[in-house]
Write a protein that holds these residues in place. Structure first.
Motif, PDB file in Angstrom:
ATOM      1  N   PRO A 195       0.819  -1.229   0.000  1.00  0.00           N
ATOM      2  CA  PRO A 195       0.000   0.000   0.000  1.00  0.00           C
ATOM      3  C   PRO A 195       0.843   1.265   0.000  1.00  0.00           C
ATOM      4  O   PRO A 195       0.586   2.211   0.737  1.00  0.00           O
ATOM      5  N   ASP A 222       0.911   0.643  -4.826  1.00  0.00           N
ATOM      6  CA  ASP A 222      -0.243   1.550  -4.871  1.00  0.00           C
ATOM      7  C   ASP A 222       0.216   2.879  -5.467  1.00  0.00           C
ATOM      8  O   ASP A 222       0.953   3.622  -4.836  1.00  0.00           O
ATOM      9  N   PHE A 225      -3.151   6.229  -4.247  1.00  0.00           N
ATOM     10  CA  PHE A 225      -3.609   6.898  -3.024  1.00  0.00           C
ATOM     11  C   PHE A 225      -2.507   7.642  -2.264  1.00  0.00           C
ATOM     12  O   PHE A 225      -2.766   8.203  -1.210  1.00  0.00           O
ATOM     13  N   TRP A 231      -5.517   8.044   2.179  1.00  0.00           N
ATOM     14  CA  TRP A 231      -6.768   7.608   1.541  1.00  0.00           C
ATOM     15  C   TRP A 231      -7.482   8.842   0.998  1.00  0.00           C
ATOM     16  O   TRP A 231      -7.134   9.971   1.339  1.00  0.00           O
ATOM     17  N   LEU A 235     -11.305   5.912  -2.532  1.00  0.00           N
ATOM     18  CA  LEU A 235     -11.033   4.644  -1.851  1.00  0.00           C
ATOM     19  C   LEU A 235     -12.191   4.275  -0.916  1.00  0.00           C
ATOM     20  O   LEU A 235     -12.648   3.130  -0.894  1.00  0.00           O
ATOM     21  N   LYS A 257      -6.973  -1.170  -0.396  1.00  0.00           N
ATOM     22  CA  LYS A 257      -6.107  -0.844  -1.540  1.00  0.00           C
ATOM     23  C   LYS A 257      -5.798  -2.092  -2.368  1.00  0.00           C
ATOM     24  O   LYS A 257      -5.669  -2.013  -3.591  1.00  0.00           O
ATOM     25  N   TYR A 260      -8.844  -2.733  -4.540  1.00  0.00           N
ATOM     26  CA  TYR A 260      -8.936  -1.670  -5.549  1.00  0.00           C
ATOM     27  C   TYR A 260      -7.979  -1.962  -6.702  1.00  0.00           C
ATOM     28  O   TYR A 260      -8.346  -1.906  -7.882  1.00  0.00           O
ATOM     29  N   ARG A 261      -6.739  -2.283  -6.360  1.00  0.00           N
ATOM     30  CA  ARG A 261      -5.722  -2.577  -7.389  1.00  0.00           C
ATOM     31  C   ARG A 261      -6.070  -3.862  -8.140  1.00  0.00           C
ATOM     32  O   ARG A 261      -5.880  -3.951  -9.350  1.00  0.00           O
TER      33      ARG A 261
END
Ligand SMILES: *Cc1c(COP(=O)(O)O)cnc(C)c1O
Length: 299
Positions: A195, A222, A225, A231, A235, A257, A260-261
Motif C-alpha cells: 500500500p 499503490d 492513493f 486515503w 477509496l 487498496k 482496488y488494485r
C-alpha cells in the motif's frame, strides 16, 4: 477473553458480478473473522513466538511499533492469552492513541522511545538495555518479522486449496508473504499488494527469505492513493461499494487498496478467464476507526 479459534475463519466467494467473466472465481479467506482483536495475519506471526516464550518459561514479551500499530494491539492481547506480560516500545511523542489505550487495557506496559533508540533497536544488547528493569525477556521484532513469524504465517497454507491458481495478499514488512510463499506450491502464483508507491524493500525481503520460488510472485504498488495510510473519497467509496456487493468489510490501510488494485488488474485483463484467485483478508479493521464516519459498515 474470547478464544482465538481458527474455526471462525471462512472462505467466502465474491459475487460473480464483481469479476464478470474476467476470471473463473475469486474467493476471500476471511482471516479478519479469526478474532475481534487478534485478527488476521498478526496471530499467525505471533503464535510460534509466544509459544516459544512460554516454553522457555520466560515472563515478558517485548515488541515495537508505532502509535497506531495493529501488531502492538495483537501482541498485547495474545501475550495475555499465553499468560505472558508484555511491553510495547513505541516510537511516538507520548500521546496515548486509542490503539495504545487498547494495548494498556490488555495489560501491555507502553514505553515511549526516541527515534534514535528506535533506529538502534537492532544493535546487540540495545533493546535489553531499554527494558533492563524487566526479567526474562522474549523480544519480537516490529511486525513479528522474524523466522518464527514467517513460519507461523506459513501455517495459513492450510486454507489455500490446490484449485487456486493465484493468491493475493497485502504486504507491509513482507513477513506474511515470505512465510506463505515458502509453504505453498510454486504453481500457485502469488501477488503481494504493497500500500505504498514503492515495493523494492518488500521485494528484497521476499527474495532474501524464500527458497526455490524465484519467478513465482511479484509485487503491485499503490500508485493511486499517495502513500502508507493515505486515503481519499474514491477509496472509501470503493470500500463501501465492495461491502454493498460482497458483504465483506475491507480496511483502509491494506485490504481496501489491495482489492482496488486487483479490480484494476481485472479490468486490464491481467488474468486468464480460467484463473481462480484466493484473496487473503488479513484483518486490520480496527484501523478503520479513523474513517468510520465515512463507512456504511463497522458501526
Ligand atoms: C500488518 C498487516 C499486513 C502486513 O503484514 P506483513 O506480514 O507485515 O507484510 C497486512 N494486512 C493487514 C490488515 C495488516 O494489519
Amino acid at each position: 477473553m474470547a478464544i482465538i479459534d481458527e474455526q471462525n475463519v471462512v472462505i467466502q466467494p465474491l459475487r460473480k458480478t464483481w469479476y464478470k467473466g474476467k476470471v473463473a472465481a475469486i474467493d476471500m479467506l476471511r482471516l479478519d473473522a479469526l478474532h475481534p482483536v487478534v485478527s488476521g495475519n498478526k496471530w499467525y506471526k505471533l503464535r510460534l513466538n509466544l509459544a516459544r516464550a512460554a516454553d522457555l518459561h520466560l515472563k515478558t514479551v517485548v515488541t515495537f511499533g508505532g502509535a497506531w500499530s495493529n501488531h502492538l494491539v495483537a501482541t498485547a492481547y495474545a501475550a495475555r492469552h499465553f499468560g505472558l506480560a508484555s511491553v510495547g516500545l513505541v516510537r511516538g511523542n507520548g500521546t496515548i492513541t486509542p490503539s495504545l489505550q487498547q494495548c494498556r487495557d490488555y495489560g501491555m506496559e507502553i514505553i515511549f522511545i526516541s527515534h534514535d533508540d528506535f533506529k538502534n533497536r537492532h544493535l546487540p544488547g540495545y533493546t535489553e538495555e531499554l527494558v533492563k528493569h524487566f526479567d526474562d525477556l522474549y523480544i519480537i521484532p516490529e511486525g513479528g518479522a522474524n523466522e518464527r513469524g514467517r513460519t507461523g504465517a506459513g501455517l495459513i497454507n492450510r486454507f489455500v486449496a490446490g484449485k487456486y491458481t493465484h493468491v493475493a495478499l497485502a504486504v507491509g514488512t513482507g513477513t506474511t508473504m515470505a512465510g506463505l510463499r515458502n509453504s505453498t506450491p510454486a504453481t500457485q502464483y502469488m501477488i503481494g499488494f504493497v500500500p505504498m508507491p514503492r515495493t523494492e524493500e518488500q521485494a528484497t525481503y521476499i527474495t532474501d527469505h524464500t527458497t526455490g520460488k524465484d519467478g513465482t510472485w511479484h509485487m503491485e504498488a499503490d500508485k493511486t492513493f499517495g502513500g502508507f495510510g493515505k486515503w481519499n473519497n474514491e477509496l472509501l467509496q470503493f470500500m463501501n461499494d465492495f461491502y454493498a456487493e460482497n458483504a465483506i468489510p475491507l480496511d483502509v490501510v491494506y485490504t481496501g487498496k489491495m482489492m482496488y488494485r486487483l479490480q484494476e488488474m481485472l479490468n486490464d485483463q491481467y488474468f486468464n478467464s480460467t484463473d481462480r484467485i484466493l484473496c487473503i483478508h488479513s484483518g486490520g479493521l480496527q484501523g478503520n476507526a479513523s474513517v468510520q464516519e465515512h463507512l456504511v459498515y463497522g458501526k
